[in-house]
Design an enzyme around this catalytic site. Structure first.
Site, short mmCIF file in Angstrom:
data_model
loop_
_atom_site.label_atom_id
_atom_site.label_comp_id
_atom_site.label_asym_id
_atom_site.label_seq_id
_atom_site.Cartn_x
_atom_site.Cartn_y
_atom_site.Cartn_z
CG HIS A 69 -13.13 -5.67 5.56
ND1 HIS A 69 -13.14 -4.33 5.29
CD2 HIS A 69 -12.91 -5.78 6.88
CE1 HIS A 69 -12.92 -3.65 6.41
NE2 HIS A 69 -12.79 -4.51 7.40
NE ARG A 113 -9.15 -9.80 -7.66
CZ ARG A 113 -8.88 -9.13 -6.55
NH1 ARG A 113 -7.64 -9.01 -6.13
NH2 ARG A 113 -9.85 -8.59 -5.84
CE LYS A 133 -3.70 -1.95 2.85
NZ LYS A 133 -4.57 -2.60 1.90
CD GLU A 177 -5.17 5.57 3.93
OE1 GLU A 177 -6.33 5.24 4.23
OE2 GLU A 177 -4.60 5.20 2.90
C1 MV4 Z 1 -10.48 3.31 4.95
C2 MV4 Z 1 -11.72 3.63 5.55
C3 MV4 Z 1 -11.88 4.90 6.02
N1 MV4 Z 1 -10.87 5.80 5.92
N2 MV4 Z 1 -9.52 4.24 4.88
C4 MV4 Z 1 -11.29 -1.37 4.46
C5 MV4 Z 1 -10.49 -2.41 3.75
C6 MV4 Z 1 -9.34 -1.70 3.11
N3 MV4 Z 1 -9.27 -2.03 1.72
C7 MV4 Z 1 -9.59 -0.25 3.34
N4 MV4 Z 1 -10.76 -0.11 4.13
C8 MV4 Z 1 -11.14 1.11 4.59
N5 MV4 Z 1 -10.22 2.09 4.50
C9 MV4 Z 1 -9.73 5.44 5.36
N6 MV4 Z 1 -8.74 6.34 5.28
C10 MV4 Z 1 -12.69 2.65 5.62
C11 MV4 Z 1 -12.41 1.38 5.14
C12 MV4 Z 1 -13.47 0.43 5.23
C13 MV4 Z 1 -14.08 -0.07 4.08
C14 MV4 Z 1 -13.65 0.29 2.81
C15 MV4 Z 1 -14.26 -0.20 1.69
C16 MV4 Z 1 -15.32 -1.08 1.82
C17 MV4 Z 1 -15.75 -1.46 3.06
C18 MV4 Z 1 -15.15 -0.96 4.20
C19 MV4 Z 1 -15.60 -1.36 5.46
C20 MV4 Z 1 -14.98 -0.87 6.58
C21 MV4 Z 1 -13.91 0.02 6.47
#
Ligand code: MV4
Length: 662
Positions: A235, A297, A116, A200
């Site tokens: 997720h 992918r 990341k 973040e």
């Molecule tokens: C975040 C966020 C809020 N703020 N980043 C969850 C998995 C990972 N791919 C990144 N995720 C998140 N990152 C910031 N700066 C909230 C999530 C997140 C989320 C993101 C996409 C789809 C579902 C989610 C469920 C919980 C938290």
């Protein structure tokens, strides 16, 4: 174009790739594990090769073995699907070295996006917006804390090697930072072998909107619009749709252009997805969007993009890997109507979505047409095993607009039935029927926010369902014998007030049955219902209850009834007092493993007294941990399992001898 390709995958995605290959006259080579010798992808492919044991690491993850099969069978290319080896840079490289085309990006592209911090750094340099934060190499706790303080709380700590929600910590204030950092680093080191983290700004109301991109080997890239995947549970995506509801043309272009910039920044070739997180605190219009990660992918949810663009993305992948340029220029990529996909899973929403295994004894759904598509790796009679993702199928619909697509999905879900194991069909129907979903009030907190509506507790079968069960039980007897023949034992029995007893979760539900001239009088919990059968063919049962027509699917397997009606799924067991095999289980405190797995922890001792709800042990199955809790208050007896033990389906895990009532 290739003449023969190998598909290094299984399940629905292997079947999906085979379909396009066959349409293009390309021969297909399947590979399979011990668990998949007769799987649908093996049945569909032109040839199939056994590659090892049921565990993925003994088969679908064996790069060398798969490459060898490709070389031996004369395949010119390998499609990795998703999961398994699809984002494995070494595998992409090994294919190239062996002179076999990897239907996916280069090893370099995969590596660029693998971590990341590096991905954010590349995107930031290319002027793709990234979430404000710190993604530097100075991992000293004091430095990270100072950066977090600078960003302002709440912040998220994310493991740079993390994924699927693992290795993330939400920090609400500065005082909590160090301890959460430490636990995040510990989890990251253990899970990913890399304890680096980034910090973040935490977005409190995010939407997950991703853009489908394609690059070719001539430096071109285009976007095929976006998908909204905000509806997730832990997720795991549950519903995906395209386009994102409420997205303006201007914002679509801004995000699409950013996604193409991202793809070009790494010289991307093939199908990829740029995941953006969109801060919708003040609505979607002109909302800030940030690059989150890139998936190198084809994704599970690619069909919704196919339905709104009219393109076959696997066909695009094959052409690009074969050295052809992108099939369409940006301005020629259509966006037509609206599409939804739901993931039908073998899991039990009422039991913490515990994965279910076993034989699919019944599987029916509507005929496919321009409004409905089914992508699946199984058919009726196939097994869902513990070894792989328990997705049964993806139901995908298209309509001229979102409301039309929603109607098609509700209809499709209503006409779908799965029996033999529990699934999330009713849960999906509840999402689709929810007012907030229909109003497109989406964000990643949706399922948690509305869990009371989506997973209602105390979900008893209503009287109409019990009528359906009673009719399905009685109907074969009616047709087998002539009800007017007094010599018939059935007539003798049925002329009496027979009582049918169904077990509905923990409850016993009685139905008093009286046969009348042309119908039955059913008395259920004091309510009298006049019921007759209209038709019964296969699993389709139409009855009339108090003058109202009821259409349902009823699947009868011995004494077990799975009833699909009006987007509800009910599981009833016809109880025959004293019948063979009827035992007192469950409520009495005997806990039987709901699925095969491994005991990872036992928290109680033999003879210990436990309160109802006390966690007793942790069962590890399907890569998830399941806490087994005491159903009754009492004493632990006959505990023979300890951490590390394997358990098979139906085995007794523990007994709690219930305390005597005072
Ligand atoms: C975040 C966020 C809020 N703020 N980043 C969850 C998995 C990972 N791919 C990144 N995720 C998140 N990152 C910031 N700066 C909230 C999530 C997140 C989320 C993101 C996409 C789809 C579902 C989610 C469920 C919980 C938290």
């Amino acid at each position: 174009m290739f003449h023969k390709i190998l598909i290094a995958n299984r399940g629905e995605i292997a079947c999906r790739v085979i379909k396009t290959a066959q349409e293009n006259g390309i021969r297909t080579v399947a590979v399979y594990s011990d668990a998949d010798s007769n799987a649908r992808h093996v049945r569909l492919a032109d040839e199939a090769h056994h590659i090892g044991g049921a565990e993925a690491r003994e088969s679908y993850l064996l790069a060398d073995v798969i490459l060898e099969v490709a070389l031996k069978s004369g395949a010119e290319a390998i499609h990795p699907g998703y999961g398994f080896l699809s984002e494995n840079a070494e595998f992409s490289e090994a294919c190239e070295k062996a002179g076999i085309a990897f239907i996916g990006p280069s090893a370099d592209s995969i590596r660029s996006m693998g971590l990341k911090d590096k991905a954010k750094e590349i995107m930031s340099k290319a002027n793709v917006p990234v979430v404000p934060g710190y993604q530097g190499q100075d991992q000293a706790p004091d430095n990270l804390q100072a950066e977090a303080d600078k960003i302002g709380y709440p912040v998220l700590i994310k493991a740079v090697a993390g994924g699927g929600g693992k290795g993330m910590r939400l920090v609400e204030n500065s005082a909590d930072f160090k301890s959460l950092l430490e636990s995040c680093q510990r989890e990251a080191a253990a899970s990913f072998g890399n304890d680096h983290v980034l910090i973040e700004k935490y977005l409190t109301k995010p939407r997950h909107i991703e853009v489908q991109v394609f690059g070719d080997n001539f430096g071109n890239a285009v976007y095929l619009h976006e998908r909204d995947c905000s509806l997730q549970r832990r997720h795991q995506k549950v519903v995906e749709e395209a386009p994102a509801p409420g997205m303006s043309d201007a914002m679509r272009k801004a995000m699409g252009d950013a996604a193409v910039t991202a793809a070009k920044a790494i010289g991307y070739s093939g199908a990829g997805t740029i995941e953006f997180i969109v801060d919708v605190q003040n609505g979607l219009e002109n909302a800030p969007f940030y690059f989150m990660e890139m998936n190198t992918r084809l994704q599970v949810e690619h069909p919704v993009t196919e339905l709104i663009t009219g393109q076959d993305l696997v066909d695009w992948q094959l052409r690009i890997a074969a050295g052809e340029p992108l099939p369409l220029a940006q301005e020629d990529i259509p966006l037509r109507g609206h599409a939804f996909e739901v993931r039908l899973y073998a899991e039990d929403p009422e039991n913490n979505f515990m994965p279910q295994t076993g034989k699919i004894t019944h599987f029916s759904c509507p005929e496919q047409n321009e409004n409905f598509r089914l992508d699946t790796g199984v058919e009726e009679g196939d097994e869902v095993s513990i070894y792989y993702d328990p997705m049964i199928a993806k139901l995908i619909v298209w309509g001229r607009d979102r409301d039309a697509a929603l109607r098609h999905m509700n209809k499709a879900l209503g006409e779908t039935a799965v029996a033999g194991l529990k699934c999330n069909l009713e849960f999906l129907g509840k999402i689709m029927g929810h007012a907030a979903f229909q109003a497109a009030d989406l964000d990643t907190g949706f399922i948690e926010r509305f869990k009371q509506d989506l997973m209602p507790e105390d979900n008893k079968a209503d009287h109409v369902i019990l009528c359906l069960a009673a009719m399905a039980e009685l109907e074969p007897q009616i047709t087998e014998g002539d009800p007017w023949d007094y010599s018939d034992g059935w007539r003798m029995n049925m002329s009496l007030n027979t009582v049918l007893t169904f077990i509905d979760r923990e409850d016993s539900r009685d139905i008093e049955v009286t046969y009348r001239e042309n119908s039955f009088l059913l008395t259920i919990e004091g309510e009298e219902l006049d019921v007759r059968i209209l038709s019964h063919t296969g699993s389709c049962l139409d009855i009339v209850v108090n003058g109202q027509k009821i259409s349902a699917k009823v699947v009868k397997d011995g004494q077990n009834f799975t009833i699909f009606h009006n987007s509800t799924v009910s599981y009833l067991h016809h109880y025959l007092a004293g019948a063979e095999g009827e035992e007192e289980t469950g409520g009495s405190g005997v806990i039987i493993t709901p699925m095969p797995g491994k005991v990872s922890q036992v928290m109680v001792k033999e003879g210990e007294h436990v309160e109802q709800g006390t966690p007793l042990m942790i069962l590890e199955a399907m890569k998830m941990e399941h806490t087994i809790k005491a159903q009754v208050t009492g004493r632990v007896e006959g505990l023979s399992l300890s951490a590390g033990d394997q358990v098979t389906d139906g085995e007794v895990l523990i007994r709690i001898i219930e305390d005597e009532e005072e």
